[in-house]
Design an enzyme around this catalytic site. Structure first.
Site, short mmCIF file in Angstrom:
data_model
loop_
_atom_site.label_atom_id
_atom_site.label_comp_id
_atom_site.label_asym_id
_atom_site.label_seq_id
_atom_site.Cartn_x
_atom_site.Cartn_y
_atom_site.Cartn_z
CG HIS A 1 -0.24 0.07 2.54
ND1 HIS A 1 -0.12 -1.01 3.38
CD2 HIS A 1 0.39 1.09 3.16
CE1 HIS A 1 0.55 -0.67 4.46
NE2 HIS A 1 0.88 0.62 4.36
P1 TYD Z 1 -1.85 -4.05 7.80
O1 TYD Z 1 -2.07 -2.67 7.25
O2 TYD Z 1 -2.42 -5.17 7.02
O3 TYD Z 1 -0.29 -4.30 8.03
P2 TYD Z 1 0.93 -4.20 6.95
O4 TYD Z 1 1.09 -2.75 6.62
O5 TYD Z 1 2.11 -4.75 7.68
O6 TYD Z 1 0.57 -5.00 5.75
O7 TYD Z 1 -2.40 -4.09 9.30
C1 TYD Z 1 -2.73 -5.29 9.95
C2 TYD Z 1 -3.90 -5.03 10.90
O8 TYD Z 1 -3.54 -4.15 11.95
C3 TYD Z 1 -5.10 -4.43 10.19
O9 TYD Z 1 -6.25 -5.07 10.69
C4 TYD Z 1 -5.08 -2.98 10.64
C5 TYD Z 1 -4.41 -3.04 11.99
N1 TYD Z 1 -3.63 -1.85 12.34
C6 TYD Z 1 -4.04 -1.04 13.40
O10 TYD Z 1 -5.07 -1.29 14.03
N2 TYD Z 1 -3.29 0.04 13.72
C7 TYD Z 1 -2.15 0.35 13.05
O11 TYD Z 1 -1.49 1.36 13.40
C8 TYD Z 1 -1.74 -0.48 11.95
C9 TYD Z 1 -0.51 -0.16 11.17
C10 TYD Z 1 -2.52 -1.57 11.63
#
Ligand code: TYD
Length: 136
Positions: free
Chosen positions: A49
């Protein structure tokens, strides 16, 4: 590309190492949130992303991983393999984190609170966002 590798000073003595990071001094933003990623499954790719406005700093404080960065024009890959190496990533950069060692702990310092509306999760949308930003 608006990304930067930052080498933080290590305060090293016979007792071990310490790295300190101060907002707006060692890194170019105020820290509103931190999170960390660990126990990553072998072969897993995270991220995939970009952010409309969020700025982040990544540090692999244990183990190692790779980060692919893409500003819509060029792609580079940075290996994070040292706890004093920080990777600053500005907004509007597509990122993919991969090749996590089983012991990797990836610490992320973020300039804003969590906001799903700041995410661009579709690569075509990301390219469109970059184009629109340039046209402004
Ligand atoms: P995700 O965006 O998929 O992680 P990555 O960027 O490593 O691919 O996030 C995983 C989960 O954690 C998703 O359900 C959203 C949650 N999350 C939060 O609640 N707070 C945060 O600050 C972040 C980064 C993710």
């Amino acid at each position: 590309m608006d990304v930067n590798k930052l080498l933080f000073r290590v305060h090293n003595d016979v007792r071990g190492n310490l790295v300190a990071i101060e907002e707006e001094k060692d890194i170019p933003f105020q820290i509103k949130r931190i999170y960390y990623i660990y126990n990553v499954m072998e072969g897993a790719v995270r991220g995939l992303h970009a952010h409309k406005s969020l700025k982040q700093l990544l540090i692999c404080i244990h183990g190692n991983c790779k980060v692919l960065l893409d500003d819509g024009k060029e792609k580079i890959t940075v290996e994070l393999d040292n706890p004093n190496l920080g990777l600053y990533i500005s907004n509007a950069i597509w990122r993919e984190m991969s090749d996590f060692s089983s012991d990797a702990v990836l610490l992320v310092l973020a300039s804003e609170h969590y906001d799903e509306n700041d995410y661009i999760r579709d690569y075509k949308e990301f390219l469109q966002f970059v184009k629109e930003s340039e046209d402004k």
